[in-house]
Scaffold this active site. Structure first.
Site, PDB file in Angstrom:
ATOM      1  N   SER A 137       0.889  -1.255   0.065  1.00 31.14           N
ATOM      2  CA  SER A 137       0.165  -0.025   0.004  1.00 31.14           C
ATOM      3  C   SER A 137       0.785   1.208  -0.045  1.00 31.14           C
ATOM      4  O   SER A 137       1.608   1.317   1.132  1.00 31.14           O
ATOM      5  CB  SER A 137      -0.827  -0.126   1.156  1.00 31.14           C
ATOM      6  OG  SER A 137      -1.653   1.225   1.371  1.00 31.14           O
ATOM      7  N   LYS A 163      -1.085  -1.096  -4.274  1.00 28.61           N
ATOM      8  CA  LYS A 163      -2.328  -0.378  -3.994  1.00 28.61           C
ATOM      9  C   LYS A 163      -1.890   1.383  -3.783  1.00 28.61           C
ATOM     10  O   LYS A 163      -0.956   1.761  -3.300  1.00 28.61           O
ATOM     11  CB  LYS A 163      -2.972  -0.591  -2.580  1.00 28.61           C
ATOM     12  CG  LYS A 163      -4.207   0.168  -2.303  1.00 28.61           C
ATOM     13  CD  LYS A 163      -4.907  -0.670  -1.167  1.00 28.61           C
ATOM     14  CE  LYS A 163      -4.673   0.030   0.195  1.00 28.61           C
ATOM     15  NZ  LYS A 163      -5.628  -0.555   1.464  1.00 28.61           N
ATOM     16  N   LYS A 165      -2.770   4.964  -2.633  1.00 32.66           N
ATOM     17  CA  LYS A 165      -3.802   5.838  -2.039  1.00 32.66           C
ATOM     18  C   LYS A 165      -4.198   6.983  -2.704  1.00 32.66           C
ATOM     19  O   LYS A 165      -3.265   7.814  -3.534  1.00 32.66           O
ATOM     20  CB  LYS A 165      -3.136   6.413  -0.590  1.00 32.66           C
ATOM     21  CG  LYS A 165      -2.810   5.328   0.332  1.00 32.66           C
ATOM     22  CD  LYS A 165      -4.034   4.633   0.875  1.00 32.66           C
ATOM     23  CE  LYS A 165      -3.722   3.860   2.167  1.00 32.66           C
ATOM     24  NZ  LYS A 165      -5.061   3.285   3.010  1.00 32.66           N
ATOM     25  N   ASP A 190      -7.150   3.218  -3.177  1.00 34.15           N
ATOM     26  CA  ASP A 190      -7.887   3.475  -1.866  1.00 34.15           C
ATOM     27  C   ASP A 190      -8.439   4.695  -1.600  1.00 34.15           C
ATOM     28  O   ASP A 190      -7.137   5.717  -1.403  1.00 34.15           O
ATOM     29  CB  ASP A 190      -7.161   2.602  -0.861  1.00 34.15           C
ATOM     30  CG  ASP A 190      -7.904   2.748   0.423  1.00 34.15           C
ATOM     31  OD1 ASP A 190      -9.049   3.023   0.440  1.00 34.15           O
ATOM     32  OD2 ASP A 190      -7.345   2.229   1.484  1.00 34.15           O
ATOM     33  N   GLU A 217     -11.265   1.126  -3.764  1.00 33.99           N
ATOM     34  CA  GLU A 217     -11.592   1.030  -2.298  1.00 33.99           C
ATOM     35  C   GLU A 217     -12.067   2.096  -1.698  1.00 33.99           C
ATOM     36  O   GLU A 217     -11.358   3.294  -1.651  1.00 33.99           O
ATOM     37  CB  GLU A 217     -10.275   0.613  -1.786  1.00 33.99           C
ATOM     38  CG  GLU A 217     -10.501  -0.014  -0.060  1.00 33.99           C
ATOM     39  CD  GLU A 217      -9.297  -0.438   0.449  1.00 33.99           C
ATOM     40  OE1 GLU A 217      -8.258  -0.911  -0.190  1.00 33.99           O
ATOM     41  OE2 GLU A 217      -9.223  -0.379   1.825  1.00 33.99           O
ATOM     42  N   ASP A 242     -14.058  -0.968   2.976  1.00 34.36           N
ATOM     43  CA  ASP A 242     -13.053  -1.022   4.340  1.00 34.36           C
ATOM     44  C   ASP A 242     -13.850  -0.302   5.556  1.00 34.36           C
ATOM     45  O   ASP A 242     -14.100  -1.127   6.290  1.00 34.36           O
ATOM     46  CB  ASP A 242     -11.440  -0.389   3.897  1.00 34.36           C
ATOM     47  CG  ASP A 242     -10.553  -0.160   4.967  1.00 34.36           C
ATOM     48  OD1 ASP A 242     -11.011  -0.613   5.974  1.00 34.36           O
ATOM     49  OD2 ASP A 242      -9.490   0.244   4.842  1.00 34.36           O
ATOM     50  N   LYS A 266     -10.281  -6.191   8.315  1.00 32.59           N
ATOM     51  CA  LYS A 266      -9.321  -5.643   9.318  1.00 32.59           C
ATOM     52  C   LYS A 266      -9.706  -6.244  10.584  1.00 32.59           C
ATOM     53  O   LYS A 266     -10.780  -5.912  11.286  1.00 32.59           O
ATOM     54  CB  LYS A 266      -9.231  -4.316   9.139  1.00 32.59           C
ATOM     55  CG  LYS A 266      -8.422  -3.814   8.266  1.00 32.59           C
ATOM     56  CD  LYS A 266      -8.251  -2.168   8.134  1.00 32.59           C
ATOM     57  CE  LYS A 266      -7.193  -1.714   7.080  1.00 32.59           C
ATOM     58  NZ  LYS A 266      -7.544  -0.137   6.710  1.00 32.59           N
ATOM     59  N   GLY A 294      -4.265  -3.862   6.590  1.00 27.11           N
ATOM     60  CA  GLY A 294      -3.359  -3.568   7.598  1.00 27.11           C
ATOM     61  C   GLY A 294      -3.408  -2.354   8.157  1.00 27.11           C
ATOM     62  O   GLY A 294      -4.152  -1.231   7.887  1.00 27.11           O
TER      63      GLY A 294
END
Ligand code: MG
Length: 382
Positions: A137, A163, A165, A190, A217, A242, A266, A294
């Protein structure tokens, strides 16, 4: 099996990140988590990790609220009580909400429980996989060139999925640049609930839809499942939730509304390994794939995440990179290492399968507090 915890120590530990990490909600340069060390009457030692962010931006909890809930409610409810399973242990001290605090103490109960069973945590949970596909990520960078450099580093390291952000203003262009430079990588984004539910946001996601992403996400606010459902019908790319998946009930509602086609599980957000496994089981029965998210855990929480991600419904790569991506030296041994994009699920001994190195904890501890079922006798140190 009867388990009685006689002593619990809380350690508030702060460690610098090797690289600053920025998302749509906040930026961080160090991680401060609370470690829970629970000792039972037979002398088994169970560890848990509270992976709450320091401040209440990702969710309403913070290190301070978790410390308060653990110290004043969850620790006193468990000390001296006898229980047979981790869910029975948690029923002793239920407080409303505060899942990150719950997850920490529940993890220490699972570690003890698995040791009493003589099984690795993964086996005690019902996990089958020997290794887990590792995804990475990557935070928001100062420039697209900087982002491309970071992606290249992790692609070279063999990570199975990248991934990115995203946030309003840092969305289509950086993703398009990564996609055109790395046309074949498994790529997902995400938003951490950073977008308003507006036409211009929908337009951003429709343009992202053309980039062949694995999933998008959490575009919108965690409570706005209807907005996610409305967006999902406009996109070919699966939406993944999420922050919205706070409970098994929330997962059911999201799937009934078709607000997503993938779920990020999670442990911390769901209040522990037991609830996380429940959501996994429900999604598996519903044919919805899951993966493990995570919270930049130290080795204790990372090992527990690996055990969970060995369950059979975890079909996408998880955010389970090796510790060295985050910390110069993790608190546990053996350190958790990604090799050619895979991380081995700890199974070398019963419990979470890693040893906490106390000298490393002591080197980074901010405060600690010890609690006993009975006061220690004179001359007894712990
Ligand atoms: Mg996320």
């Amino acid at each position: 099996m009867n388990i009685t915890i006689k002593e619990i120590t809380l350690f508030h530990v702060a460690m610098p990140l090797v690289r600053e990490f920025e998302t749509s909600s906040h930026k961080k340069s160090f991680i401060e988590h609370i470690l829970v060390r629970a000792v039972d009457r037979e002398g088994f030692v169970g560890w848990g990790e509270c992976a709450s962010p320091s401040d209440p931006y990702f969710c309403y909890e913070s290190t301070e609220t978790c410390w308060l809930i653990l110290e004043n409610y969850l620790v006193p409810s468990l000390l001296g009580a006898t229980w047979e399973t981790p869910s029975a242990a948690m029923a002793l001290g239920h407080v409303n909400g505060h899942p990150f605090a719950h997850a920490a103490i529940e993890m220490s109960c699972w570690d003890l429980y698995a040791q009493h069973l003589g099984q690795p945590l993964a086996d005690a949970l019902g996990g089958t996989a020997r290794e887990v596909d590792a995804g990475v990520s990557l935070g928001i960078e100062a420039s697209i060139d900087a982002l491309l450099d970071v992606v290249a580093l992790h692609v070279d390291d063999g990570y199975r999925r990248v991934k990115l952000k995203i946030a309003p203003g840092w969305d289509v262009e950086p993703c398009r640049a990564v996609r055109s430079t790395f046309p074949d990588i498994a790529l997902q984004v995400d938003a951490n609930a950073g977008f308003e539910n507006t036409d211009s946001s929908t337009n951003v996601f429709e343009r992202l839809d053309a980039l062949g992403l694995l999933m998008i996400e959490q575009p919108f606010h965690q409570d706005d499942l209807v907005a996610h459902a409305a967006l999902q019908v406009r996109l070919d790319t699966p939406l993944c939730l999420d922050e919205s998946i706070t409970s098994i009930e929330a997962a059911r509602t999201a799937l009934v509304l078709e607000a997503c086609r993938v779920v990020n599980i999670k442990v911390s957000r769901l209040g522990g390994l037991g609830h996380a496994r429940d959501v996994h089981d429900f999604c598996r029965e519903s044919n919805v794939p899951v993966w493990c998210g995570g919270m930049h855990e130290f080795g204790v929480g990372r090992a527990a995440n690996l055990a969970l991600a060995s369950l059979p419904g975890f079909l996408f790569p998880s955010d389970l990179s090796g510790s060295k991506k985050y910390f110069a030296q993790d608190l546990v041994t053996p350190e958790i290492v990604a090799h050619e994009g895979r991380v081995v699920v700890p199974r070398l001994k019963p419990g979470i399968g890693v040893d906490v190195v106390m000298e490393r904890v002591e080197a980074h501890v901010v405060r600690m507090s010890q609690h006993y079922a009975e006061p220690p006798r004179r001359g007894e140190t712990q």
